[in-house]
Design a protein around this motif. Structure first.
Motif, PDB file in Angstrom:
ATOM      1  N   GLN B  63       0.808  -1.228   0.000  1.00 24.82           N
ATOM      2  CA  GLN B  63       0.000   0.000   0.000  1.00 24.82           C
ATOM      3  C   GLN B  63       0.841   1.277   0.000  1.00 24.82           C
ATOM      4  N   THR B  64       2.171   1.137   0.015  1.00 27.26           N
ATOM      5  CA  THR B  64       2.965   2.364   0.061  1.00 27.26           C
ATOM      6  C   THR B  64       4.078   2.417  -0.991  1.00 27.26           C
ATOM      7  N   PRO B 139       8.761  -0.307  -7.709  1.00 23.21           N
ATOM      8  CA  PRO B 139       7.713   0.727  -7.778  1.00 23.21           C
ATOM      9  C   PRO B 139       6.297   0.159  -7.659  1.00 23.21           C
ATOM     10  N   TRP B 140       6.163  -1.198  -7.768  1.00 27.09           N
ATOM     11  CA  TRP B 140       4.852  -1.836  -7.603  1.00 27.09           C
ATOM     12  C   TRP B 140       3.840  -1.235  -8.568  1.00 27.09           C
ATOM     13  N   ASP B 141       4.276  -0.972  -9.776  1.00 26.40           N
ATOM     14  CA  ASP B 141       3.341  -0.499 -10.795  1.00 26.40           C
ATOM     15  C   ASP B 141       2.991  -1.679 -11.711  1.00 26.40           C
ATOM     16  N   ASN B 259      -2.352  -3.987  -9.875  1.00 25.29           N
ATOM     17  CA  ASN B 259      -3.671  -4.534  -9.564  1.00 25.29           C
ATOM     18  C   ASN B 259      -3.784  -5.887 -10.259  1.00 25.29           C
ATOM     19  N   PRO B 260      -3.759  -6.973  -9.477  1.00 26.58           N
ATOM     20  CA  PRO B 260      -3.772  -8.303 -10.093  1.00 26.58           C
ATOM     21  C   PRO B 260      -5.043  -8.575 -10.889  1.00 26.58           C
ATOM     22  N   GLY B 377      -4.534   2.623  -0.258  1.00 26.76           N
ATOM     23  CA  GLY B 377      -3.563   2.627  -1.341  1.00 26.76           C
ATOM     24  C   GLY B 377      -4.118   3.137  -2.653  1.00 26.76           C
ATOM     25  N   ALA B 378      -3.188   3.384  -3.598  1.00 26.90           N
ATOM     26  CA  ALA B 378      -3.537   3.993  -4.872  1.00 26.90           C
ATOM     27  C   ALA B 378      -4.317   3.047  -5.771  1.00 26.90           C
ATOM     28  N   SER B 379      -4.063   1.742  -5.634  1.00 29.56           N
ATOM     29  CA  SER B 379      -4.787   0.783  -6.454  1.00 29.56           C
ATOM     30  C   SER B 379      -6.271   0.801  -6.079  1.00 29.56           C
TER      31      SER B 379
END
Lengths: 200, 630
Positions: B63-64, B139-141, B259-260, B377-379
């Motif tokens: 989430q970060t 970056p978890w993008d 986002n899976p 979180g952003a997702s």
């Protein structure tokens, strides 16, 4: 010890024996400058990035959807004047807290003491002691505000009563609306200073 | 000072070390072809510097991670430059590593007695590639998430220990917080530490055997300092200029938060792995299975590279190695070129990239609103954006009959296949763009028949017409039957459009529209109180129009009803604001609630979750943050 010294000297002598190739002073200077430049550029860029907290501008403090209700000056509602008495009441202040990428809504951001004297005059103090930032407490027996950490003491009007704190309690600006609701502009001030320097 | 230095030298021997470091002999003089190793060390130092500063702002959790990188990129001073340098220097390292390897092979610098150093170099290469792979996920993008999933799935396909290996690396059976904490520990701790250790060994062994000089008699012998350092410095300056230029003018990409559930059709590995990606797409390769293409064959090639110093023991071994290296390089360049060329000419892939860029832009736009990014979180933030998901739901659930400005909600035409031919399908229900707005209501009042004209394309309407049974079914057009209310609105509209479109009634029409706009109560809509007052006079109090012209009231048919009173043949307009969020939700779930049997639309009760219904309805009535660039 001597042995070590000789070994070191031997190393130098060995290379000297084969004859040092000619070294150009200008080449050394240019190589040194270029070496410094390629090292300094990324370092300085990174350092300035690290110093972001000194460069960034302050939060707007404007009201947010779903957050705490605020007036145009950023004041929040804390109590109604009808509920106050001469005995100071400790009240938690809620506000929306921006933290880097997040906005935390309706967070507890601090506390104040509110009281109303016989003439109906309201006084409002931040509970943070101006000495070193502990929380002051109202003492019924002494009719004063008292800090348990370093024994600072303040009168009911907030004025300091001993030499421990550098200044009197920090009174906060507020307005009372037509319904008697009290709207306070909550603010922390830097401890240890004789004058009031806003924090954040 | 001199004495102090002499004392320090006596205790530490620093001058000897410095001397050895700086005055290494270079027979044949300083040359440009020797610079590659130094540029690699330099690029690694850049990565250490920028990496540590980025570390001070990065937060590894599901989430970060995206959120903190977004914050670095969009809010922090010089953040996009520092991240850009780190991003492009990583890629520069891969390029420089390839050049360094080729140069070492061509010059025969891998041959005895330098075999071990060559192998140390190959270990360093694996570490650098692992750094690139772990850094790509941080970056978890969407881009990093999906590309890395491929890598960990390949890892999971390893024989025997595959699954255990994958679980340990991922921190569990699926991606989550611990995938990031583990990848971060690898990326910022274990891998750089190993790299430093192996780099130390690599340089130590290199100095032990000295530089490999192809032409010793080319020029007089010189030393590392300052002649070679100057050339190395200039090369490093060149690398830095390219990296800085890319960081400033191109910038590191940050796609939408991972986002899976959200497909990322634009997924591609980092460009330097494109050759492998393209290779795996060959049918012949697919035929042999994933493990062959992704593990065994690259493994065999790497083994062959590692065996080069031994191959060189034989006569012509070196020649074989050089030819093999060039063949491999040409194959990599050709495969990479093919992958790039095919993607550039693939319209679907280009559309996916455009969609991915639009999603990334939208995520950043929402994150900049005063509400910032929610704690979930952003997702999560993007998952609840009507602007992004409303059109998709509309396209899937509504566009088989309805249209939105003529398209399916997402800007694409609705297609049908008739007799094997693809053509644009005609709408069979109203175009719902602007539903509930003043313009919508204006068209309902004065152009009713055209709004619902697409219904004539529908199968039930066609069949009823063919069978001469149109009068037996409910439909919105003029009816001949007196007791059938469904067609009467079209008749009302025909009669009243002549009155309402007259110039002297323009203000009264506007007042009526204002009345309904107030009923619809779309968020952000400002109602003109003066017009609304006049609208209430006309509709609630049945006051005549300007010039004392009588208007047949709406509420003769559209009787006021309570919310929980179902049925009725004319839609309820008074009790529940027509066109409002609540009205529309109620209508979609159960059209008969307002229309009785006078509506052919199927109800979506039980077919659509409350969340999706909310996204769809909020999109339809414009209840979302409007994009700035529209």
């Amino acid at each position: 010890m001597d042995n070590e010294k000789n070994t070191a000297a031997d190393g130098v002598d060995a290379s000297a024996d084969s004859g040092e190739p000619r070294r150009n002073f200008m080449t050394s200077c240019v190589a040194g400058v270029i070496g410094a430049v390629v090292g300094i550029i990324p370092t300085i860029t990174g350092l300035l990035f690290f110093l972001d907290p000194l460069i960034k501008k302050k939060n707007s403090g404007a009201a947010v959807d779903g957050g705490v209700e605020k007036d145009a000056e950023g004041r929040t509602k804390v109590a109604n004047i009808a509920d106050l008495s001469e005995v100071p009441e400790r009240i938690t202040v809620y506000n929306d807290k921006e933290d880097a990428w997040n906005m935390f809504l309706k967070q507890q951001v601090g506390a104040i003491y509110l009281s109303k004297n016989e003439g109906g005059k309201v006084s409002c103090f931040n509970v943070r002691c101006p000495h070193l930032g502990c929380s002051v407490e109202f003492r019924e027996s002494q009719k004063d505000y008292y800090c348990p950490c370093h024994l600072s003491s303040f009168a009911l009007d907030g004025s300091k009563q001993n030499k421990i704190p550098p200044r009197s309690l920090d009174d906060l600006g507020f307005v009372v609306d037509d319904d008697g609701d009290i709207w306070v502009k909550f603010q922390n001030y830097k401890a240890t200073e004789a004058t009031r320097i806003p924090v954040g | 000072m001199k004495q102090l230095l002499a004392w320090l030298d006596n205790r530490t021997g620093w001058s000897g070390i410095l001397h050895e470091a700086l005055y290494e002999r270079i027979p044949g003089g300083a040359r440009w072809r020797y610079v590659w190793g130094s540029t690699l060390v330099f690029t690694f130092v850049i990565q250490m510097i920028t990496g540590i500063f980025l570390w001070a702002a990065y937060s590894p959790s599901a989430q970060t991670a995206w959120e903190s990188v977004y914050y670095i990129q969009e809010h922090m001073f010089l953040g996009s430059i520092v991240r850009g340098i780190h991003h492009f220097a990583a890629q520069a390292m891969v390029v420089l590593m390839a050049i360094h390897l080729i140069q070492v092979i061509i010059d025969g610098a891998y041959k005895a007695p330098r075999e071990v150093n060559f192998w140390l170099g190959l270990v360093l290469m694996q570490i650098v590639l692992a750094l690139g792979l772990t850094g790509y996920l941080l970056p978890w993008d969407q881009k990093g998430y999906y590309a890395t999933q491929v890598s960990t799935e390949i890892m999971g396909a390893t024989p025997i220990i595959g699954q255990q290996l994958q679980f340990v690396v991922q921190g569990g059976p699926e991606y989550g917080h611990h995938t990031l904490t583990r990848f971060f520990a690898l990326h910022a701790g274990i891998l750089p530490a190993s790299l430093i250790a192996f780099l130390g060994l690599h340089i130590y062994v290199f100095r032990r055997h000295g530089i490999t000089v192809p032409e010793p008699e080319r020029a007089p012998t010189t030393t590392f300092w300052p002649d070679q350092v100057l050339k190395d410095g200039v090369a490093c300056l060149g690398v830095l200029a390219v990296v800085m230029g890319l960081a400033i003018f191109k910038g590191a990409e940050l796609s939408a938060p991972a986002n899976p559930a959200e497909a990322y059709s634009a997924a591609r590995p980092e460009w330097y792995f494109l050759f492998l990606f393209r290779f795996l797409k060959f049918e012949a390769v697919e035929h042999f299975g994933l493990a062959f293409g992704a593990i065994y064959l690259p493994g065999a090639l790497m083994t062959l590279v590692a065996a080069m110093p031994i191959i060189a023991w034989w006569k012509n071994g070196h020649k074989f190695n050089v030819v093999f290296t060039w063949t491999l390089m040409v194959a990599i360049v050709v495969l990479t070129g093919m992958a790039l060329y095919e993607d550039a000419n693939d319209e679907k892939h280009q559309a996916s990239i455009a969609q991915a860029e639009a999603d990334a832009h939208r995520a950043k736009e929402l994150a900049k609103l005063p509400t910032r990014i929610p704690v979930q979180g952003a997702s999560f933030m993007l998952q609840n954006d009507p602007y992004k998901y409303g059109p998709r739901i509309f396209a899937r659930q509504c566009a088989s009959c309805h249209r939105w400005n003529g398209h399916n909600g997402m800007g694409q035409p609705v297609m049908q296949t008739v007799d094997g031919k693809s053509s644009e399908a005609p709408a069979t229900a109203a175009d719902l763009a602007g539903f509930g707005t003043r313009e919508w209501m204006r068209r309902i009042l004065i152009d009713y028949e055209n709004v619902f004209a697409p219904i004539k394309n529908s199968r039930w309407h066609k069949n009823a017409t063919k069978d001469g049974k149109l009068e037996d079914v409910f439909h919105p057009f003029t009816s001949q039957k007196e007791d059938e209310p469904s067609g009467m609105m079209a008749g009302w509209s025909k009669t009243h459009s002549k009155i309402l479109t007259k110039p002297e009634h323009a203000e009264d029409l506007a007042a009526i529209l204002e009345y309904f706009a107030a009923k619809a109560d779309h968020p952000g809509d400002v109602v003109n109180e003066k017009l609304l007052k006049r609208g209430k006079e006309i509709l609630d109090d049945e006051a005549p129009l300007a010039g004392n012209v009588e208007m047949e009231s709406c509420f003769g048919c559209h009787a006021a009803k309570f919310i929980d009173e179902p049925g009725g043949d004319a839609p309820n307009l008074r009790g529940y604001g027509y066109g409002s969020k609540e009205w529309l939700k109620q209508f979609i779930l159960d059209p008969s609630f307002h229309y009785g049997s006078a509506n052919q639309m199927p109800g979506y009760e039980g077919k659509m979750t409350a969340e999706r219904l909310d996204l769809l309805v909020r999109w339809m009535i414009g209840d979302y943050h409007k994009p700035q660039n529209e």
